[in-house]
Design a protein around this motif. Structure first.
Motif, mmCIF file in Angstrom:
data_model
loop_
_atom_site.group_PDB
_atom_site.id
_atom_site.type_symbol
_atom_site.label_atom_id
_atom_site.label_comp_id
_atom_site.label_asym_id
_atom_site.label_seq_id
_atom_site.Cartn_x
_atom_site.Cartn_y
_atom_site.Cartn_z
ATOM 1 N N ARG A 1 9.255 15.389 44.161
ATOM 2 C CA ARG A 1 8.720 16.074 42.981
ATOM 3 C C ARG A 1 9.144 15.379 41.695
ATOM 4 O O ARG A 1 8.346 15.202 40.768
ATOM 5 C CB ARG A 1 9.200 17.520 42.966
ATOM 6 C CG ARG A 1 8.673 18.361 41.802
ATOM 7 C CD ARG A 1 9.165 19.780 41.905
ATOM 8 N NE ARG A 1 10.631 19.825 41.905
ATOM 9 C CZ ARG A 1 11.334 20.936 42.117
ATOM 10 N NH1 ARG A 1 10.712 22.068 42.380
ATOM 11 N NH2 ARG A 1 12.651 20.900 42.082
ATOM 12 N N ASN A 2 10.421 14.944 41.632
ATOM 13 C CA ASN A 2 10.916 14.287 40.423
ATOM 14 C C ASN A 2 10.204 12.966 40.167
ATOM 15 O O ASN A 2 9.836 12.647 39.029
ATOM 16 C CB ASN A 2 12.426 14.038 40.531
ATOM 17 C CG ASN A 2 13.233 15.306 40.429
ATOM 18 O OD1 ASN A 2 12.693 16.387 40.172
ATOM 19 N ND2 ASN A 2 14.536 15.195 40.632
ATOM 20 N N LEU A 3 10.009 12.173 41.211
ATOM 21 C CA LEU A 3 9.324 10.890 41.069
ATOM 22 C C LEU A 3 7.888 11.093 40.610
ATOM 23 O O LEU A 3 7.390 10.369 39.743
ATOM 24 C CB LEU A 3 9.353 10.120 42.388
ATOM 25 C CG LEU A 3 8.632 8.760 42.378
ATOM 26 C CD1 LEU A 3 9.252 7.826 41.349
ATOM 27 C CD2 LEU A 3 8.677 8.125 43.767
ATOM 28 N N THR A 4 7.222 12.095 41.178
ATOM 29 C CA THR A 4 5.841 12.389 40.789
ATOM 30 C C THR A 4 5.765 12.814 39.330
ATOM 31 O O THR A 4 4.891 12.361 38.578
ATOM 32 C CB THR A 4 5.255 13.501 41.683
ATOM 33 O OG1 THR A 4 5.302 13.085 43.046
ATOM 34 C CG2 THR A 4 3.815 13.794 41.299
ATOM 35 N N THR A 5 6.685 13.670 38.905
ATOM 36 C CA THR A 5 6.700 14.148 37.516
ATOM 37 C C THR A 5 6.917 12.997 36.548
ATOM 38 O O THR A 5 6.226 12.882 35.527
ATOM 39 C CB THR A 5 7.813 15.198 37.325
ATOM 40 O OG1 THR A 5 7.606 16.276 38.236
ATOM 41 C CG2 THR A 5 7.807 15.736 35.906
ATOM 42 N N ILE B 1 -6.246 11.259 34.042
ATOM 43 C CA ILE B 1 -5.916 10.057 34.810
ATOM 44 C C ILE B 1 -4.461 10.111 35.286
ATOM 45 O O ILE B 1 -4.160 9.795 36.445
ATOM 46 C CB ILE B 1 -6.156 8.786 33.970
ATOM 47 C CG1 ILE B 1 -7.645 8.626 33.663
ATOM 48 C CG2 ILE B 1 -5.638 7.551 34.705
ATOM 49 C CD1 ILE B 1 -7.954 7.500 32.695
ATOM 50 N N ALA B 2 -3.554 10.539 34.389
ATOM 51 C CA ALA B 2 -2.136 10.620 34.752
ATOM 52 C C ALA B 2 -1.926 11.628 35.877
ATOM 53 O O ALA B 2 -1.158 11.374 36.823
ATOM 54 C CB ALA B 2 -1.307 11.006 33.528
ATOM 55 N N LEU B 3 -2.594 12.763 35.798
ATOM 56 C CA LEU B 3 -2.494 13.762 36.866
ATOM 57 C C LEU B 3 -3.051 13.221 38.181
ATOM 58 O O LEU B 3 -2.487 13.463 39.256
ATOM 59 C CB LEU B 3 -3.239 15.033 36.474
ATOM 60 C CG LEU B 3 -2.557 15.932 35.429
ATOM 61 C CD1 LEU B 3 -3.486 17.076 35.037
ATOM 62 C CD2 LEU B 3 -1.245 16.486 35.965
ATOM 63 N N GLY B 4 -4.146 12.469 38.083
ATOM 64 C CA GLY B 4 -4.731 11.865 39.283
ATOM 65 C C GLY B 4 -3.767 10.886 39.938
ATOM 66 O O GLY B 4 -3.605 10.884 41.168
ATOM 67 N N ILE B 5 -3.111 10.059 39.128
ATOM 68 C CA ILE B 5 -2.125 9.112 39.646
ATOM 69 C C ILE B 5 -0.982 9.860 40.324
ATOM 70 O O ILE B 5 -0.513 9.492 41.408
ATOM 71 C CB ILE B 5 -1.580 8.216 38.512
ATOM 72 C CG1 ILE B 5 -2.681 7.285 38.002
ATOM 73 C CG2 ILE B 5 -0.379 7.395 39.000
ATOM 74 C CD1 ILE B 5 -2.304 6.500 36.768
ATOM 75 N N GLY B 6 -0.529 10.947 39.688
ATOM 76 C CA GLY B 6 0.564 11.731 40.243
ATOM 77 C C GLY B 6 0.200 12.383 41.565
ATOM 78 O O GLY B 6 1.004 12.390 42.510
ATOM 79 N N ILE B 7 -1.007 12.921 41.661
ATOM 80 C CA ILE B 7 -1.457 13.573 42.900
ATOM 81 C C ILE B 7 -1.539 12.561 44.038
ATOM 82 O O ILE B 7 -1.101 12.828 45.167
ATOM 83 C CB ILE B 7 -2.821 14.255 42.675
ATOM 84 C CG1 ILE B 7 -2.659 15.460 41.733
ATOM 85 C CG2 ILE B 7 -3.429 14.703 44.004
ATOM 86 C CD1 ILE B 7 -3.952 16.063 41.283
ATOM 87 N N TYR C 1 2.000 11.670 45.122
ATOM 88 C CA TYR C 1 2.636 12.773 45.859
ATOM 89 C C TYR C 1 2.096 12.851 47.291
ATOM 90 O O TYR C 1 2.878 13.017 48.248
ATOM 91 C CB TYR C 1 2.389 14.090 45.137
ATOM 92 C CG TYR C 1 3.158 15.251 45.718
ATOM 93 C CD1 TYR C 1 4.469 15.506 45.310
ATOM 94 C CD2 TYR C 1 2.598 16.087 46.682
ATOM 95 C CE1 TYR C 1 5.195 16.563 45.851
ATOM 96 C CE2 TYR C 1 3.308 17.142 47.223
ATOM 97 C CZ TYR C 1 4.607 17.379 46.799
ATOM 98 O OH TYR C 1 5.324 18.426 47.342
ATOM 99 N N LEU C 2 0.791 12.724 47.443
ATOM 100 C CA LEU C 2 0.184 12.823 48.768
ATOM 101 C C LEU C 2 0.514 11.620 49.651
ATOM 102 O O LEU C 2 0.497 11.718 50.883
ATOM 103 C CB LEU C 2 -1.340 12.966 48.633
ATOM 104 C CG LEU C 2 -1.828 14.266 47.966
ATOM 105 C CD1 LEU C 2 -3.340 14.238 47.816
ATOM 106 C CD2 LEU C 2 -1.396 15.486 48.775
ATOM 107 N N ASN D 1 8.558 7.270 53.529
ATOM 108 C CA ASN D 1 8.598 6.732 52.168
ATOM 109 C C ASN D 1 9.633 7.446 51.312
ATOM 110 O O ASN D 1 10.304 6.833 50.476
ATOM 111 C CB ASN D 1 7.218 6.836 51.519
ATOM 112 C CG ASN D 1 6.207 5.887 52.131
ATOM 113 O OD1 ASN D 1 6.570 4.816 52.622
ATOM 114 N ND2 ASN D 1 4.942 6.270 52.111
ATOM 115 N N VAL D 2 9.757 8.765 51.505
ATOM 116 C CA VAL D 2 10.751 9.537 50.763
ATOM 117 C C VAL D 2 12.160 9.042 51.068
ATOM 118 O O VAL D 2 12.986 8.862 50.166
ATOM 119 C CB VAL D 2 10.627 11.044 51.079
ATOM 120 C CG1 VAL D 2 11.825 11.819 50.540
ATOM 121 C CG2 VAL D 2 9.340 11.605 50.496
ATOM 122 N N ASP D 3 12.436 8.807 52.346
ATOM 123 C CA ASP D 3 13.748 8.288 52.752
ATOM 124 C C ASP D 3 14.000 6.905 52.157
ATOM 125 O O ASP D 3 15.120 6.590 51.717
ATOM 126 C CB ASP D 3 13.843 8.215 54.277
ATOM 127 C CG ASP D 3 13.844 9.592 54.926
ATOM 128 O OD1 ASP D 3 14.157 10.566 54.219
ATOM 129 O OD2 ASP D 3 13.525 9.681 56.127
#
Length: 231
Positions: A101-105, A129-135, A138-139, A145-147
């Motif tokens: 969540r932090n990385l996405t934000t 566009i920024a929200l699209g990049i974040g989504i 996140y997906l 990848n998280v690890d």
């Protein structure tokens, strides 16, 4: 004073462990950090005035006020002391500690500022566009990848700390009229912002994002608020 010791630790490692505090202790820490920041920023401004006095460097005019000229005094304070600090802290400080969540934000925030300040797109397009990049980010972050990112953050804490600090400070150059002289002396110009970002990072890591927002808000809002009261 424990804060100065922690400042040295943060400068060397880019990290501070979070400490548990009650509300009174948290407020006291915030006030101490604000006081330290004012002292350090006064030193930074002293350098600028010294160079200006001897004709080495002319202090640039801050044009931020002109951008907010059409706003009412209350709206100016809202933008500068509440909305701005919240957005900037969730963009530049939340990512100091890794989570999906932090990385996405952080990615959404930095993408927005790049689109707005460098590409100069309309605000609505920047947000979408920024929200699209974040989504998409996140997906795409599965557990593997998280690890991987989690290990990357632990190994490169100092690089990430100073990287986010620079990314936070450099955009403040747009607060001034861009000239060759400004670019040459940009380290001097952004030094107060580096100091402020460092203190906000201290608050975020050692206490939490709420204290970072509060210190940032107080720093941005105290002078406009006093001016409003005097008027």
């Amino acid at each position: 004073m424990n804060e100065f010791k922690n400042i040295w630790i943060l400068a060397k490692s880019g990290f501070l462990p979070k400490e548990k505090r009650n509300l009174k202790e948290t407020i006291f820490l915030g006030l101490k950090l604000y006081g330290i920041m004012i002292l350090l920023k006064a030193f930074c401004f002293g350098i600028s005035y010294f160079l200006d006095y001897y004709g080495i460097f002319e202090i640039p005019k801050n044009i931020t006020g002109e951008k907010l000229r059409d706003y009412s005094p209350i709206l100016k304070i809202l933008m500068v002391a509440i909305i701005g600090p919240i957005i900037e802290e969730f963009t530049y400080r939340i990512g100091l500690l890794f989570s999906k969540r932090n990385l996405t934000t952080t990615t959404i925030g930095i993408s927005y500022f790049i689109l707005k300040n460098l590409l100069e797109l309309e605000k609505l397009y920047c947000i979408l566009i920024a929200l699209g990049i974040g989504i998409i980010l996140y997906l795409s972050l599965n557990q593997k990848n998280v690890d991987l990112f989690s290990k990357l953050w632990k190994v490169n804490r100092r690089k990430i700390f100073y990287g986010l600090l620079l990314i936070f400070s450099l955009p403040h150059l747009v607060n001034y009229e861009l000239t060759i002289e400004l670019l040459i002396f940009s380290p001097i110009v952004i030094l107060p912002h580096l100091v402020a970002g460092f203190i906000y990072s201290y608050a975020r890591l050692n206490s939490g994002i709420i204290l970072a927002i509060c210190v940032h808000s107080f720093n941005n809002g105290i002078i406009p608020l006093i001016s409003l009261i005097i008027k």
